[in-house]
Scaffold this motif. Structure first.
Motif, PDB file in Angstrom:
ATOM      1  N   LEU A 121       0.796  -1.228   0.000  1.00 17.39           N
ATOM      2  CA  LEU A 121       0.000   0.000   0.000  1.00 17.39           C
ATOM      3  C   LEU A 121       0.831   1.281   0.000  1.00 17.39           C
ATOM      4  O   LEU A 121       0.850   1.997  -1.002  1.00 17.39           O
ATOM      5  CB  LEU A 121      -0.989  -0.015   1.163  1.00 17.39           C
ATOM      6  N   PRO A 122       1.534   1.643   1.073  1.00 21.64           N
ATOM      7  CA  PRO A 122       2.183   2.956   1.078  1.00 21.64           C
ATOM      8  C   PRO A 122       3.298   3.105   0.045  1.00 21.64           C
ATOM      9  O   PRO A 122       3.409   4.131  -0.619  1.00 21.64           O
ATOM     10  CB  PRO A 122       2.718   3.090   2.512  1.00 21.64           C
ATOM     11  N   PHE A 123       4.117   2.061  -0.111  1.00 22.23           N
ATOM     12  CA  PHE A 123       5.250   2.169  -1.031  1.00 22.23           C
ATOM     13  C   PHE A 123       4.784   2.293  -2.482  1.00 22.23           C
ATOM     14  O   PHE A 123       5.188   3.206  -3.207  1.00 22.23           O
ATOM     15  CB  PHE A 123       6.180   0.959  -0.871  1.00 22.23           C
ATOM     16  N   PHE A 124       3.923   1.380  -2.921  1.00 24.59           N
ATOM     17  CA  PHE A 124       3.517   1.398  -4.324  1.00 24.59           C
ATOM     18  C   PHE A 124       2.557   2.546  -4.625  1.00 24.59           C
ATOM     19  O   PHE A 124       2.535   3.051  -5.744  1.00 24.59           O
ATOM     20  CB  PHE A 124       2.897   0.055  -4.716  1.00 24.59           C
ATOM     21  N   MET A 125       1.772   2.976  -3.635  1.00 25.20           N
ATOM     22  CA  MET A 125       0.895   4.124  -3.866  1.00 25.20           C
ATOM     23  C   MET A 125       1.730   5.384  -4.082  1.00 25.20           C
ATOM     24  O   MET A 125       1.426   6.196  -4.966  1.00 25.20           O
ATOM     25  CB  MET A 125      -0.054   4.309  -2.687  1.00 25.20           C
ATOM     26  N   ALA A 126       2.790   5.568  -3.297  1.00 29.75           N
ATOM     27  CA  ALA A 126       3.666   6.727  -3.475  1.00 29.75           C
ATOM     28  C   ALA A 126       4.387   6.659  -4.816  1.00 29.75           C
ATOM     29  O   ALA A 126       4.490   7.673  -5.536  1.00 29.75           O
ATOM     30  CB  ALA A 126       4.676   6.810  -2.332  1.00 29.75           C
ATOM     31  N   ALA A 127       4.879   5.478  -5.186  1.00 33.67           N
ATOM     32  CA  ALA A 127       5.581   5.320  -6.461  1.00 33.67           C
ATOM     33  C   ALA A 127       4.639   5.564  -7.643  1.00 33.67           C
ATOM     34  O   ALA A 127       5.004   6.238  -8.623  1.00 33.67           O
ATOM     35  CB  ALA A 127       6.189   3.920  -6.548  1.00 33.67           C
ATOM     36  N   PHE A 128       3.432   5.029  -7.542  1.00 34.32           N
ATOM     37  CA  PHE A 128       2.459   5.204  -8.618  1.00 34.32           C
ATOM     38  C   PHE A 128       2.039   6.673  -8.735  1.00 34.32           C
ATOM     39  O   PHE A 128       1.848   7.186  -9.842  1.00 34.32           O
ATOM     40  CB  PHE A 128       1.241   4.323  -8.367  1.00 34.32           C
ATOM     41  N   SER A 129       1.914   7.359  -7.606  1.00 30.89           N
ATOM     42  CA  SER A 129       1.560   8.774  -7.620  1.00 30.89           C
ATOM     43  C   SER A 129       2.646   9.595  -8.297  1.00 30.89           C
ATOM     44  O   SER A 129       2.357  10.513  -9.075  1.00 30.89           O
ATOM     45  CB  SER A 129       1.331   9.278  -6.195  1.00 30.89           C
ATOM     46  N   PHE A 130       3.911   9.269  -8.003  1.00 30.80           N
ATOM     47  CA  PHE A 130       5.012   9.967  -8.658  1.00 30.80           C
ATOM     48  C   PHE A 130       4.950   9.771 -10.173  1.00 30.80           C
ATOM     49  O   PHE A 130       5.101  10.723 -10.951  1.00 30.80           O
ATOM     50  CB  PHE A 130       6.348   9.478  -8.122  1.00 30.80           C
ATOM     51  N   MET A 131       4.729   8.530 -10.593  1.00 25.14           N
ATOM     52  CA  MET A 131       4.658   8.254 -12.033  1.00 25.14           C
ATOM     53  C   MET A 131       3.512   9.002 -12.684  1.00 25.14           C
ATOM     54  O   MET A 131       3.662   9.560 -13.780  1.00 25.14           O
ATOM     55  CB  MET A 131       4.513   6.747 -12.266  1.00 25.14           C
ATOM     56  N   SER A 132       2.364   9.029 -12.034  1.00 24.28           N
ATOM     57  CA  SER A 132       1.203   9.689 -12.637  1.00 24.28           C
ATOM     58  C   SER A 132       1.446  11.192 -12.772  1.00 24.28           C
ATOM     59  O   SER A 132       1.103  11.796 -13.794  1.00 24.28           O
ATOM     60  CB  SER A 132      -0.050   9.418 -11.806  1.00 24.28           C
ATOM     61  N   VAL A 133       2.049  11.804 -11.745  1.00 18.98           N
ATOM     62  CA  VAL A 133       2.347  13.234 -11.814  1.00 18.98           C
ATOM     63  C   VAL A 133       3.397  13.501 -12.896  1.00 18.98           C
ATOM     64  O   VAL A 133       3.281  14.452 -13.679  1.00 18.98           O
ATOM     65  CB  VAL A 133       2.834  13.753 -10.447  1.00 18.98           C
ATOM     66  N   ALA A 134       4.423  12.648 -12.956  1.00 21.04           N
ATOM     67  CA  ALA A 134       5.480  12.830 -13.954  1.00 21.04           C
ATOM     68  C   ALA A 134       4.941  12.670 -15.369  1.00 21.04           C
ATOM     69  O   ALA A 134       5.266  13.454 -16.274  1.00 21.04           O
ATOM     70  CB  ALA A 134       6.605  11.831 -13.695  1.00 21.04           C
ATOM     71  N   ILE A 135       4.108  11.660 -15.579  1.00 23.76           N
ATOM     72  CA  ILE A 135       3.551  11.427 -16.917  1.00 23.76           C
ATOM     73  C   ILE A 135       2.624  12.568 -17.317  1.00 23.76           C
ATOM     74  O   ILE A 135       2.633  13.027 -18.474  1.00 23.76           O
ATOM     75  CB  ILE A 135       2.814  10.073 -16.953  1.00 23.76           C
TER      76      ILE A 135
END
Length: 627
Positions: free
Chosen positions: A386-400
């Motif tokens: 939950l916390p690790f992959f949610m943060a990583a996915f959020s970074f990717m979505s903002v970057a994309i």
């Protein structure tokens, strides 16, 4: 001649007959001070026994022996009494033997105690609600983590990060906001998951402890209705992905096809509706095969989703020649910025909104942890997933999204629209949209079908199965016309996320307070499946009115803010109230901004106060199984 009492094992699996103690254990009378390593002995008050007669042998047997609460050092600990062929006389003459189980050193040390309930009521049990025995469990740490990866990688989570940036936060602030919120919501996830793993019971059955055997239907159905709504929304997203793939393959414009075949009464085109039904059918096909098919889907979807997310990120980075301006854009809350000094007024409500995003799962996580092989597996799996992959996915979505502003001249926050715009050829588009389908499927079947299906089964266990409950969820999710809900993004964020979190926060608080503070992590498994006066969780006619009052008190402070935000109060009337009572209306807005937390702590606090001094059924007793 009477034989000596027998002391039975407290092992993890508790079947009809108990396994004898190991050779290290020994028998001592109840007045003895010590009984082997780690087994403390104490003299309790006179125990209370219910003696029943075996129909086959006419031999009396003790079904349950309990000690009354006292102020002794061992009060509240679990006790198991042995029995002789003459249990009544044995107890009367104080020749009983008892084993006091020391408290576990930590939550992860608690053994799995799932077992079939003894003499359950027929209208409270079927195979879908029964405790899952250790031998039937298949969810390892990887499976739990994969479940969360499948849940996290979805369109609503992708757009959630973008919405945080739109409020004026910098990319770092937005990602930090989401990471902090997910660390917060991890706590109720792990705590509610503990009971599911230990006793192997689903959310509706676990809720019977706090809300009563019948009262548990209230939180279960509330959770179910939210799940039905999200199921429809996610299915619409999947249908749109299929529609985009089909149009790309045929080199047609999605907008042209949709407008040419639009059905005004439904608010959707016939071809989009066909794609919706196709995706709907695919999900139902998985659900009707049971929870194991869902585990397999999540297990294999997780690595696919990780590869696709990384691939999309790499494509956006190369196409934009970097990460774009969005990631380096300053916060609007800095000194001299347009929203100077307003950071906390946006940050804290967004924490609540992100917590509300997973509020549903924090309630019914036991629907999955009941299949976990150990407490360690459910804890580590959730912490990783939950916390690790949610943060990583959020970074990717903002970057994309940031890169899309460079590539297309405007930021594209919707991944479906982004993939439709990407000119990579029919094959590339099909692969990308296929990945989106996998993401939506893995999220929807786990987050939005399992809980409602179990809730509907709990309404009538003798008549409904998990399959029937899953189909009912899919039908209700379509009946709300989810494509209409998707038309207004602001309504989705502020009405759905904060609105339903206001209702679910008190439930989470009450259940955690009940299990950890009132029951001390010990439940009476038999009573969870029994109805009628004299059973531990029957309370008043099957309802624990104290839990209901605590729930109502937790929701009440958030009702005015919800009514104003959701438009229940007409705009003109709301404006008039703001002019006449500006301070009061601001207070309503502030409280509603922290809806989940307000509900959680008010509900938990009042529940503990109302349950003070209440007999903790199951805490001072263990069911005795004798031949």
């Amino acid at each position: 001649a009477a034989t000596a009492p027998r002391v039975h094992s407290g092992g993890a699996t508790r079947g009809r007959f108990s396994t004898p103690f190991s050779a290290r254990s020994r028998l001592e009378p109840a007045t003895s001070a010590v009984m082997g390593p780690g087994l403390a002995m104490a003299s309790p008050p006179a125990p209370v026994a219910r003696v029943v007669t075996d129909k086959a042998s006419a031999t009396p047997r003790i079904r349950r022996v309990a000690t009354r609460a006292s102020s002794s050092p061992t009060a509240g600990r679990r006790v198991r009494l042995g029995a002789s062929p003459s249990p009544a006389s044995t107890i009367a003459s104080s020749h009983a033997f008892r084993r006091v189980r020391p408290a576990a050193a930590s939550l992860l040390d608690d053994p799995i105690e799932a077992r079939p309930p003894n003499e359950p009521s027929a209208n409270l049990l079927n195979e879908d609600l029964a405790p899952v025995a250790p031998a039937q469990r298949t969810f390892t740490t990887y499976d739990i983590a994969a479940l969360w990866i499948g849940l996290v990688v979805c369109v609503p989570a992708y757009t959630l990060a973008g919405s945080v940036i739109d409020l004026g936060m910098s990319a770092a602030q937005g990602i930090a906001c989401i990471a902090i919120a997910n660390l917060i919501v991890l706590l109720p996830m792990v705590l509610n998951g503990h009971a599911g793993c230990k006793y192997g019971v689903p959310f509706p059955v676990l809720a019977r402890s706090a809300f009563g055997v019948k009262g548990a239907n209230v939180p279960a159905v509330m959770r179910a209705l939210v799940g039905c709504g999200w199921f429809g929304i996610q299915t619409h997203v999947g249908g749109q992905a299929i529609f985009a793939i089909a149009c790309a393959a045929l080199k047609l414009s999605t907008a042209t096809v949709a407008s040419a075949h639009f059905i005004p009464a439904l608010g959707i085109s016939s071809y989009e509706l066909l794609c919706y039904v196709t995706f709907w059918t695919a999900q139902v096909a998985v659900v009707v095969k049971g929870i194991e098919s869902i585990r397999v889907v999540e297990k294999y979807a997780a690595p696919v989703l990780i590869v696709l997310c990384v691939s999309l990120f790499v494509w956006a980075y190369i196409a934009a020649g970097g990460l774009g301006a969005m990631l380096s854009a300053p916060s609007t809350f800095v000194v001299g910025g347009p929203k100077e000094g307003q950071f906390l007024s946006v940050f804290l409500p967004m924490i609540t909104a992100v917590v509300g995003f997973w509020a549903t799962l924090s309630l019914n996580i036991s629907d999955f942890t009941r299949y976990a092989t150990s407490q360690e597996a459910q804890f580590k799996g959730q912490t990783i997933g939950l916390p690790f992959f949610m943060a990583a996915f959020s970074f990717m979505s903002v970057a994309i999204t940031s890169c899309s502003a460079v590539i297309f001249g405007t930021a594209v926050a919707d991944p479906v629209a982004l993939l439709a715009k990407a000119d990579g050829g029919a094959l590339t588009t099909a692969v990308a949209m296929g990945g989106l389908l996998v993401a939506t499927l893995s999220t929807n079947i786990a987050a939005n079908i399992v809980a409602p299906a179990n809730a509907f089964v709990n309404l009538a266990p003798s008549k409904l199965s998990f399959r029937a409950g899953g189909i009912a969820t899919a039908v209700l999710g379509t009946a709300i016309l989810p494509w209409r809900l998707m038309a207004d993004a602001s309504g989705d964020i502020f009405v759905w996320l904060i609105g339903y979190s206001a209702l679910l926060g008190p439930i989470a608080g009450i259940m955690i307070a009940d299990y950890f503070l009132v029951r001390k992590r010990t439940l009476d498994v038999d009573a969870l499946y029994k109805s009628g006066e004299g059973t531990a969780y029957w309370y008043e006619g099957g309802f624990n009115t104290r839990a209901m009052w605590a729930f109502a008190a937790g929701v009440a402070p958030n009702v005015p803010g919800f009514a104003l935000s959701a438009g229940i109060v007409p705009a003109a009337a709301a404006q008039s109230l703001r002019v006449s009572f500006p301070g009061l209306l601001r207070a309503f807005d502030v409280v509603y901004g922290y809806a989940w937390f307000v509900g959680f702590f008010v509900g938990a606090g009042l529940y503990l106060a109302l349950m003070r001094g209440e007999s903790r059924a199951g805490e001072n007793e263990e069911v005795l199984y004798t031949a």
